[in-house]
Enzyme design. Structure first.
Site, PDB file in Angstrom:
ATOM      1  CD  GLU A 153      17.002 -20.616 -22.706  1.00 32.37           C
ATOM      2  OE1 GLU A 153      16.194 -21.118 -21.915  1.00 32.37           O
ATOM      3  OE2 GLU A 153      17.375 -21.189 -23.747  1.00 32.37           O
ATOM      4  CE  LYS A 206      24.133 -18.300 -20.880  1.00 30.74           C
ATOM      5  NZ  LYS A 206      23.706 -18.640 -22.227  1.00 30.74           N
ATOM      6  CG  PHE A 251      30.966 -20.824 -31.836  1.00 30.97           C
ATOM      7  CD1 PHE A 251      29.755 -21.478 -31.953  1.00 30.97           C
ATOM      8  CD2 PHE A 251      30.961 -19.513 -31.374  1.00 30.97           C
ATOM      9  CE1 PHE A 251      28.574 -20.865 -31.632  1.00 30.97           C
ATOM     10  CE2 PHE A 251      29.780 -18.886 -31.044  1.00 30.97           C
ATOM     11  CZ  PHE A 251      28.585 -19.563 -31.171  1.00 30.97           C
ATOM     12  CG  LEU A 252      36.511 -23.847 -35.226  1.00 37.13           C
ATOM     13  CD1 LEU A 252      37.145 -25.099 -35.805  1.00 37.13           C
ATOM     14  CD2 LEU A 252      37.508 -23.182 -34.261  1.00 37.13           C
ATOM     15  CB  ALA A 254      38.775 -16.195 -38.995  1.00 45.77           C
ATOM     16  CB  CYS A 262      25.230 -13.589 -24.240  1.00 42.31           C
ATOM     17  SG  CYS A 262      23.462 -13.492 -23.915  1.00 42.31           S
ATOM     18  CE  LYS A 322      22.752 -14.740 -33.136  1.00 44.87           C
ATOM     19  NZ  LYS A 322      22.780 -16.041 -32.518  1.00 44.87           N
ATOM     20  NE  ARG A 329      20.674  -6.628 -26.206  1.00 46.76           N
ATOM     21  CZ  ARG A 329      19.935  -7.410 -25.404  1.00 46.76           C
ATOM     22  NH1 ARG A 329      19.828  -7.124 -24.122  1.00 46.76           N
ATOM     23  NH2 ARG A 329      19.298  -8.462 -25.879  1.00 46.76           N
TER      24      ARG A 329
HETATM   25  N1  LIG Z   1      19.610 -12.709 -25.273  1.00 44.50           N
HETATM   26  C1  LIG Z   1      20.194 -13.900 -25.263  1.00 44.50           C
HETATM   27  O1  LIG Z   1      20.585 -14.449 -26.302  1.00 44.50           O
HETATM   28  C2  LIG Z   1      20.362 -14.634 -23.957  1.00 44.50           C
HETATM   29  C3  LIG Z   1      20.628 -16.019 -23.985  1.00 44.50           C
HETATM   30  C4  LIG Z   1      20.795 -16.684 -22.777  1.00 44.50           C
HETATM   31  C5  LIG Z   1      20.742 -15.985 -21.585  1.00 44.50           C
HETATM   32  N2  LIG Z   1      20.526 -14.649 -21.587  1.00 44.50           N
HETATM   33  C6  LIG Z   1      20.460 -13.962 -20.293  1.00 44.50           C
HETATM   34  O2  LIG Z   1      19.083 -13.754 -19.970  1.00 44.50           O
HETATM   35  C7  LIG Z   1      18.908 -12.500 -19.287  1.00 44.50           C
HETATM   36  C8  LIG Z   1      17.934 -11.636 -20.068  1.00 44.50           C
HETATM   37  O3  LIG Z   1      18.473 -11.384 -21.339  1.00 44.50           O
HETATM   38  P1  LIG Z   1      17.603 -10.731 -22.498  1.00 44.50           P
HETATM   39  O4  LIG Z   1      18.460 -10.726 -23.708  1.00 44.50           O
HETATM   40  O5  LIG Z   1      16.269 -11.362 -22.516  1.00 44.50           O
HETATM   41  O6  LIG Z   1      17.473  -9.258 -21.938  1.00 44.50           O
HETATM   42  P2  LIG Z   1      16.568  -8.070 -22.527  1.00 44.50           P
HETATM   43  O7  LIG Z   1      17.340  -6.844 -22.278  1.00 44.50           O
HETATM   44  O8  LIG Z   1      16.114  -8.419 -23.901  1.00 44.50           O
HETATM   45  O9  LIG Z   1      15.287  -8.087 -21.599  1.00 44.50           O
HETATM   46  C9  LIG Z   1      15.322  -7.844 -20.223  1.00 44.50           C
HETATM   47  C10 LIG Z   1      13.930  -7.411 -19.808  1.00 44.50           C
HETATM   48  O10 LIG Z   1      13.908  -7.326 -18.381  1.00 44.50           O
HETATM   49  C11 LIG Z   1      13.056  -6.235 -18.042  1.00 44.50           C
HETATM   50  N3  LIG Z   1      13.311  -5.841 -16.674  1.00 44.50           N
HETATM   51  C12 LIG Z   1      14.388  -5.193 -16.161  1.00 44.50           C
HETATM   52  N4  LIG Z   1      14.251  -5.019 -14.845  1.00 44.50           N
HETATM   53  C13 LIG Z   1      13.064  -5.588 -14.500  1.00 44.50           C
HETATM   54  C14 LIG Z   1      12.359  -5.736 -13.275  1.00 44.50           C
HETATM   55  N5  LIG Z   1      12.857  -5.282 -12.128  1.00 44.50           N
HETATM   56  N6  LIG Z   1      11.165  -6.352 -13.296  1.00 44.50           N
HETATM   57  C15 LIG Z   1      10.632  -6.812 -14.458  1.00 44.50           C
HETATM   58  N7  LIG Z   1      11.250  -6.693 -15.652  1.00 44.50           N
HETATM   59  C16 LIG Z   1      12.461  -6.103 -15.663  1.00 44.50           C
HETATM   60  C17 LIG Z   1      13.409  -5.180 -19.062  1.00 44.50           C
HETATM   61  O11 LIG Z   1      12.416  -4.182 -19.139  1.00 44.50           O
HETATM   62  C18 LIG Z   1      13.543  -6.023 -20.342  1.00 44.50           C
HETATM   63  O12 LIG Z   1      12.329  -6.080 -21.061  1.00 44.50           O
HETATM   64  C19 LIG Z   1      20.311 -11.903 -19.172  1.00 44.50           C
HETATM   65  O13 LIG Z   1      20.863 -12.281 -17.944  1.00 44.50           O
HETATM   66  C20 LIG Z   1      21.080 -12.571 -20.307  1.00 44.50           C
HETATM   67  O14 LIG Z   1      22.455 -12.651 -20.055  1.00 44.50           O
HETATM   68  C21 LIG Z   1      20.315 -13.964 -22.752  1.00 44.50           C
END
Ligand SMILES: NC(=O)c1ccc[n+]([C@@H]2O[C@H](COP(=O)([O-])OP(=O)(O)OC[C@H]3O[C@@H](n4cnc5c(N)ncnc54)[C@H](O)[C@@H]3O)[C@@H](O)[C@H]2O)c1
Length: 433
Positions: A153, A206, A251-252, A254, A262, A322, A329
């Protein structure tokens, strides 16, 4: 198609809501009972423009449901998206506990239900090789055919729904052509280039994307630091190099460096798993070091003006990592506040969306204000820590009349330096003349 989404965070909720909007039947599952209970009552736990409307509409139309039961979600679906968190371990590796536990549970549930060739799709960001491990975990208890696909994603918080509906590209990796085609067909209504590849390559895309963007930020920050020493101006340098299409202006910016859930974790994870496979990714070491240094240089700048920070009243504008999100986070603002607190500074803080999320992670005696003007009286310095556009339009003459010391240190190069100086502020940006 019938889809289960496992993990109702930023990625899971946006993916689920958008896939429902595209006409699929979606069940979103999360282990967090209070989150699911809120979602069932129409309360959306995150701020993301357009998301509430999409969830409400598709839930009403009966295409979107929420549950805490993985079995219930799996029973109703043919394709299962893993969207759980993959937070960093202390050494920088991605913590795959949640992904692995979901994979094991899916294997057990599949073996009870024996669905016709289920497809498991990873949307969580996972190190290269994780898809293969997911296959092994499922295969421990399920011995019928199934497919594991990677569909990383690229959404950006703050514009996640728009990114999901109008992506630059859709990456799908797997060695089962039929399953790859099926996952690709979920997005038939979306016009975007498809990059169809194998599992490890999709997983790598990714990390390479995030690491490259982080590298761009650390690069421009180093250029900005040199600009300060040699009397050049980073805004014009950005213009000058960004006009070259091979470089581009994105993304430039400063400033205080990258943050969020992430970039920091993904850069460290790529460095870690490269290392694990015997490769020392030297460039990423520097990217991380520069990002860390940027925050210290910012504090140093403040100290140059205020000398001792102990007892100084500092108004921090911006807490989110941001603009346009309530997510704090790995926010540079939070890190800066902790560093200032460690030096005895007294903090007043404002953010238009992230006050509540910030209060959950910050300690100490912080005065949270409902408007930036409310924190100005008697302040010894004002810090811009998040690039909220509204900060440009504050009543700066009024703020000038309230502060004890007219100092603005702009960690995002957001404000009009000339205007502030005309008002009598001492203004410091990052690499700005
Ligand atoms: N947030 C972003 O901008 C973004 C963009 C691209 C990719 N990602 C990736 O996507 C993934 C999720 O990111 P996010 O920001 O949505 O995380 P988040 O912390 O917002 O949400 C994660 C969710 O997973 C749930 N969870 C944890 N363990 C679980 C389980 N065993 N069963 C069911 N649910 C469970 C949590 O309760 C939580 O609601 C990560 O790997 C992140 O790196 C995030």
């Amino acid at each position: 198609m019938h889809i289960s989404i496992i993990g109702a965070g930023y990625v899971g909720l946006v993916t689920g809501a958008c896939l429902a909007e595209l006409g699929h039947e979606v069940v979103i599952m999360d282990i967090d009972e209070s989150r699911v209970e809120k979602l069932q009552r129409g309360i959306i736990p995150i701020h993301e423009p357009g998301l509430s409307r999409l969830i409400e509409k598709n839930a009403l139309d009966g295409r979107l449901d929420f549950t805490t039961s993985l079995e219930e979600a799996v029973k109703a679906s043919d394709i299962h998206f893993i969207c759980v968190w993959t937070p960093p371990l202390p050494d920088g590796r991605a913590d795959l506990t949640a992904v692995e536990s979901v994979a094991k549970n899916l294997g057990e549930i599949f073996s009870r239900l024996t669905p016709p060739k289920p497809i498991v799709v990873t949307k969580s960001t996972v190190p290269v090789g994780t898809g293969a491990r997911i296959r092994e975990f499922i295969g421990q208890s399920y011995h019928e055919p199934f497919a594991v696909i990677s569909n990383p994603e690229f959404l950006r918080e703050g514009q996640a729904v728009a990114d999901m509906m109008r992506p630059d590209r859709i990456v799908i990796g797997g060695d089962d052509e039929e399953a790859v085609a099926k996952v690709s067909s979920l997005y038939d209504a979306i016009q975007a280039p498809r990059i169809l590849t194998d599992l490890p390559t999709a997983e790598m895309i990714k990390y390479a994307a995030n690491a490259f963007l982080a590298t761009k930020i650390s690069f421009i920050n180093e250029v900005a630091n040199v600009c300060e020493l040699v009397g050049a101006d980073i805004d014009m340098v950005k213009e000058g190099i960004g006009s070259d299409p091979r470089i581009g202006k994105a993304f430039l910016y400063a400033g205080l460096g990258y943050g969020g859930s992430c970039f920091p974790k993904d850069v460290r994870a790529l460095q870690q798993f490269s290392n694990h496979h015997g490769y020392d990714f030297k460039l990423l070491k520097s990217v991380i070091e520069v990002n860390e240094q940027q925050r210290q240089l910012f504090i140093d700048k403040l100290r140059r003006h205020l000398k001792d920070l102990a007892g100084k009243e500092i108004l921090v504008l911006g807490l989110a990592f941001k603009a346009n999100t309530d997510d704090v986070r790995e926010s540079a603002a939070i890190d800066i506040i902790r560093r200032l607190q460690a030096q005895g500074a007294k903090i007043r803080a404002y953010d238009s969306l992230a006050l509540l999320t910030a209060q959950k992670v910050l300690d100490g005696d912080i005065k949270y204000v409902g408007h930036p003007h409310d924190g100005a009286k008697g302040a010894h310095a004002i810090i811009i820590a998040t690039e909220w556009p509204d900060f440009k339009d504050l009543d700066w003459p009024y703020i000038r009349s309230q502060v004890a010391n007219p100092l603005v240190v702009d960690g995002r190069n957001l404000l009009d330096a000339k205007l502030l100086r005309e008002l009598g502020f001492t203004y410091e940006g990052v690499g700005r003349k």
